[in-house]
Design a protein around this motif. Structure first.
Motif, PDB file in Angstrom:
ATOM      1  N   ASN A  68      -1.126 -23.417  43.397  1.00 28.63           N
ATOM      2  CA  ASN A  68      -0.441 -22.582  44.367  1.00 28.63           C
ATOM      3  C   ASN A  68      -0.036 -22.394  45.470  1.00 28.63           C
ATOM      4  OD1 ASN A  68      -2.558 -25.583  45.465  1.00 28.63           O
ATOM      5  ND2 ASN A  68      -1.215 -26.302  44.137  1.00 28.63           N
ATOM      6  N   THR A  69       0.600 -23.167  46.463  1.00 27.37           N
ATOM      7  CA  THR A  69       1.749 -21.527  46.977  1.00 27.37           C
ATOM      8  C   THR A  69       2.552 -22.928  47.369  1.00 27.37           C
ATOM      9  OG1 THR A  69      -0.155 -19.951  47.214  1.00 27.37           O
ATOM     10  CG2 THR A  69       1.976 -19.528  48.419  1.00 27.37           C
ATOM     11  N   LEU A  70       3.426 -23.773  46.887  1.00 24.01           N
ATOM     12  CA  LEU A  70       3.960 -23.891  47.804  1.00 24.01           C
ATOM     13  C   LEU A  70       5.456 -24.225  47.647  1.00 24.01           C
ATOM     14  CD1 LEU A  70       2.638 -28.290  46.090  1.00 24.01           C
ATOM     15  CD2 LEU A  70       2.414 -27.363  48.230  1.00 24.01           C
ATOM     16  N   THR A  71       6.438 -24.402  48.140  1.00 22.65           N
ATOM     17  CA  THR A  71       7.003 -24.159  48.917  1.00 22.65           C
ATOM     18  C   THR A  71       8.493 -25.506  49.056  1.00 22.65           C
ATOM     19  OG1 THR A  71       7.138 -23.942  51.232  1.00 22.65           O
ATOM     20  CG2 THR A  71       6.641 -21.577  49.924  1.00 22.65           C
ATOM     21  N   GLY A  72      10.006 -24.435  49.054  1.00 24.63           N
ATOM     22  CA  GLY A  72      10.924 -25.761  49.251  1.00 24.63           C
ATOM     23  C   GLY A  72      11.588 -26.165  48.202  1.00 24.63           C
ATOM     24  N   GLN A  73      11.807 -27.297  47.791  1.00 24.80           N
ATOM     25  CA  GLN A  73      12.791 -27.593  47.344  1.00 24.80           C
ATOM     26  C   GLN A  73      11.826 -29.340  46.717  1.00 24.80           C
ATOM     27  OE1 GLN A  73      16.565 -30.092  47.809  1.00 24.80           O
ATOM     28  NE2 GLN A  73      15.440 -30.878  49.356  1.00 24.80           N
ATOM     29  N   ILE A  74      12.275 -29.708  45.090  1.00 21.14           N
ATOM     30  CA  ILE A  74      11.504 -30.658  44.704  1.00 21.14           C
ATOM     31  C   ILE A  74      11.637 -31.817  44.960  1.00 21.14           C
ATOM     32  CG2 ILE A  74      10.862 -31.617  42.119  1.00 21.14           C
ATOM     33  CD1 ILE A  74      11.421 -29.148  41.260  1.00 21.14           C
ATOM     34  N   PRO A  75      11.625 -32.304  45.407  1.00 25.91           N
ATOM     35  CA  PRO A  75      11.761 -33.822  46.523  1.00 25.91           C
ATOM     36  C   PRO A  75      12.487 -34.273  45.421  1.00 25.91           C
ATOM     37  CG  PRO A  75       9.551 -33.596  46.788  1.00 25.91           C
ATOM     38  CD  PRO A  75       9.885 -32.713  45.775  1.00 25.91           C
ATOM     39  N   HIS A  76      13.345 -35.552  45.710  1.00 28.93           N
ATOM     40  CA  HIS A  76      14.289 -36.267  44.286  1.00 28.93           C
ATOM     41  C   HIS A  76      13.961 -37.204  44.405  1.00 28.93           C
ATOM     42  CE1 HIS A  76      18.688 -34.320  44.452  1.00 28.93           C
ATOM     43  NE2 HIS A  76      17.989 -33.421  46.340  1.00 28.93           N
ATOM     44  N   SER A  77      12.641 -37.768  45.770  1.00 30.06           N
ATOM     45  CA  SER A  77      11.918 -38.792  45.323  1.00 30.06           C
ATOM     46  C   SER A  77      11.099 -38.946  44.555  1.00 30.06           C
ATOM     47  CB  SER A  77      11.361 -38.975  46.825  1.00 30.06           C
ATOM     48  OG  SER A  77       9.946 -38.295  47.574  1.00 30.06           O
ATOM     49  N   LEU A  78      10.434 -37.198  43.977  1.00 28.84           N
ATOM     50  CA  LEU A  78       9.526 -37.599  42.964  1.00 28.84           C
ATOM     51  C   LEU A  78       9.871 -39.080  41.231  1.00 28.84           C
ATOM     52  CD1 LEU A  78       8.418 -33.967  42.904  1.00 28.84           C
ATOM     53  CD2 LEU A  78       7.610 -36.040  44.127  1.00 28.84           C
ATOM     54  N   GLY A  79      11.883 -38.665  41.323  1.00 32.96           N
ATOM     55  CA  GLY A  79      12.288 -39.489  40.422  1.00 32.96           C
ATOM     56  C   GLY A  79      12.185 -40.943  40.895  1.00 32.96           C
ATOM     57  N   ASN A  80      11.372 -41.192  41.679  1.00 34.53           N
ATOM     58  CA  ASN A  80      11.165 -43.010  42.183  1.00 34.53           C
ATOM     59  C   ASN A  80       9.336 -43.575  41.196  1.00 34.53           C
ATOM     60  OD1 ASN A  80      13.657 -43.686  43.262  1.00 34.53           O
ATOM     61  ND2 ASN A  80      11.877 -42.359  45.451  1.00 34.53           N
ATOM     62  N   ILE A  81       8.764 -42.117  40.752  1.00 33.28           N
ATOM     63  CA  ILE A  81       7.257 -42.359  40.339  1.00 33.28           C
ATOM     64  C   ILE A  81       8.045 -42.824  38.780  1.00 33.28           C
ATOM     65  CG2 ILE A  81       5.448 -41.618  39.780  1.00 33.28           C
ATOM     66  CD1 ILE A  81       6.027 -39.363  41.621  1.00 33.28           C
ATOM     67  N   SER A  82       8.126 -44.326  38.929  1.00 32.61           N
ATOM     68  CA  SER A  82       8.960 -44.881  37.414  1.00 32.61           C
ATOM     69  C   SER A  82       7.403 -44.883  36.090  1.00 32.61           C
ATOM     70  CB  SER A  82       9.202 -46.431  37.527  1.00 32.61           C
ATOM     71  OG  SER A  82       8.322 -46.658  38.032  1.00 32.61           O
ATOM     72  N   GLU A  83       6.260 -44.252  36.572  1.00 37.74           N
ATOM     73  CA  GLU A  83       5.353 -44.797  35.111  1.00 37.74           C
ATOM     74  C   GLU A  83       4.602 -43.462  35.579  1.00 37.74           C
ATOM     75  OE1 GLU A  83       3.831 -47.598  33.966  1.00 37.74           O
ATOM     76  OE2 GLU A  83       5.696 -48.483  34.943  1.00 37.74           O
ATOM     77  N   ILE A  84       5.215 -42.662  35.613  1.00 44.97           N
ATOM     78  CA  ILE A  84       5.014 -40.893  35.650  1.00 44.97           C
ATOM     79  C   ILE A  84       5.241 -40.574  34.073  1.00 44.97           C
ATOM     80  CG2 ILE A  84       6.600 -39.993  36.397  1.00 44.97           C
ATOM     81  CD1 ILE A  84       4.333 -37.622  38.243  1.00 44.97           C
ATOM     82  N   GLU A  85       3.756 -40.288  33.940  1.00 46.67           N
ATOM     83  CA  GLU A  85       3.892 -39.531  32.634  1.00 46.67           C
ATOM     84  C   GLU A  85       3.323 -37.508  32.136  1.00 46.67           C
ATOM     85  OE1 GLU A  85       0.674 -41.200  30.276  1.00 46.67           O
ATOM     86  OE2 GLU A  85       1.349 -43.553  30.934  1.00 46.67           O
TER      87      GLU A  85
END
Length: 221
Positions: A68-85
């Protein structure tokens, strides 16, 4: 996806077929397990920053926002997705450092942050130690393992530059003040000596110093 209660009963499926990019591979699903939560928005023309609200999808298993063309930083909140594989944010225009919170995702098996504009040191520890350089390639300003590029000293041991500069500036000001005062005092004394000749007080100090030196030499003899 925010509050999914896992049931102990038999699996529940959604009966329609779909192709999903899972862990870097396109897979065909004739039917999907209800508990298998996936967000695949890859290969679109989305732009702007990744919304922080994605971090609230705690039961999310797969997140693919690549190409895609996403900009900015990677959100810190992604660290809350504890089940992500599987997390794929490749081929965007993401900037700044990789959040340390991603290193705490214990179930993360597949990570792809390549082909962005990320900078700084790659987080270490836990799952991040299992990924190879492919996961971070195409980011020229990234450094540290597993990439061959080493981080510079200021990234390894950050120094409090503001405090050091302030202290150095203070010392330099003190030195300059002392130098200025000494120069002014010497200039005044020089004018006095030139205008009055050799003043009596100066001759007295010189005579006293000479007497002390001679006394010490006599004692040594």
């Amino acid at each position: 996806m925010k509050n999914v209660v896992k049931k102990n009963t038999k699996p529940d499926y959604m009966y329609f077929s779909i192709i999903i990019a899972v862990k870097g591979v396109d897979l065909y699903f004739p039917q999907i397990l209800v508990e298998y939560t996936t967000v695949d928005l890859s290969n679109n023309k989305f732009h702007g920053e990744i919304p922080n609200i994605i971090g609230y999808l705690k039961s999310l298993k797969v997140l693919n926002l690549s190409h895609n063309t996403l900009t900015g930083q990677i959100p810190h909140s992604l660290g809350n997705i504890s089940e992500i594989e599987s997390l794929d944010l490749s081929w965007n225009q993401l900037t700044r450092v990789i959040p340390q919170s991603l290193a705490d995702l214990t179930f993360l098996e597949i990570l792809n942050l390549s082909q962005n504009h990320l900078v700084g040191r790659i987080p270490q520890g836990k799952q991040f130690n299992t990924f190879d350089g492919y996961a971070f390639g195409g980011n020229p300003k990234l450094c540290g393992l597993p990439l061959p590029k080493r981080c510079s000293e200021h990234l390894q041991k950050p120094q409090p530059e503001g405090d050091v500069d302030e202290e150095s500036g203070f010392i330099w000001k003190v030195v300059m003040m002392g130098y200025g005062c000494g120069t002014f005092l010497g200039f005044v004394l020089g004018l006095l000596m030139l205008s009055t000749g050799r003043p009596k007080w100066f001759i007295a100090i010189a005579d006293a110093a000479e007497y002390v030196i001679l006394t010490i030499q006599d004692r040594r003899r």
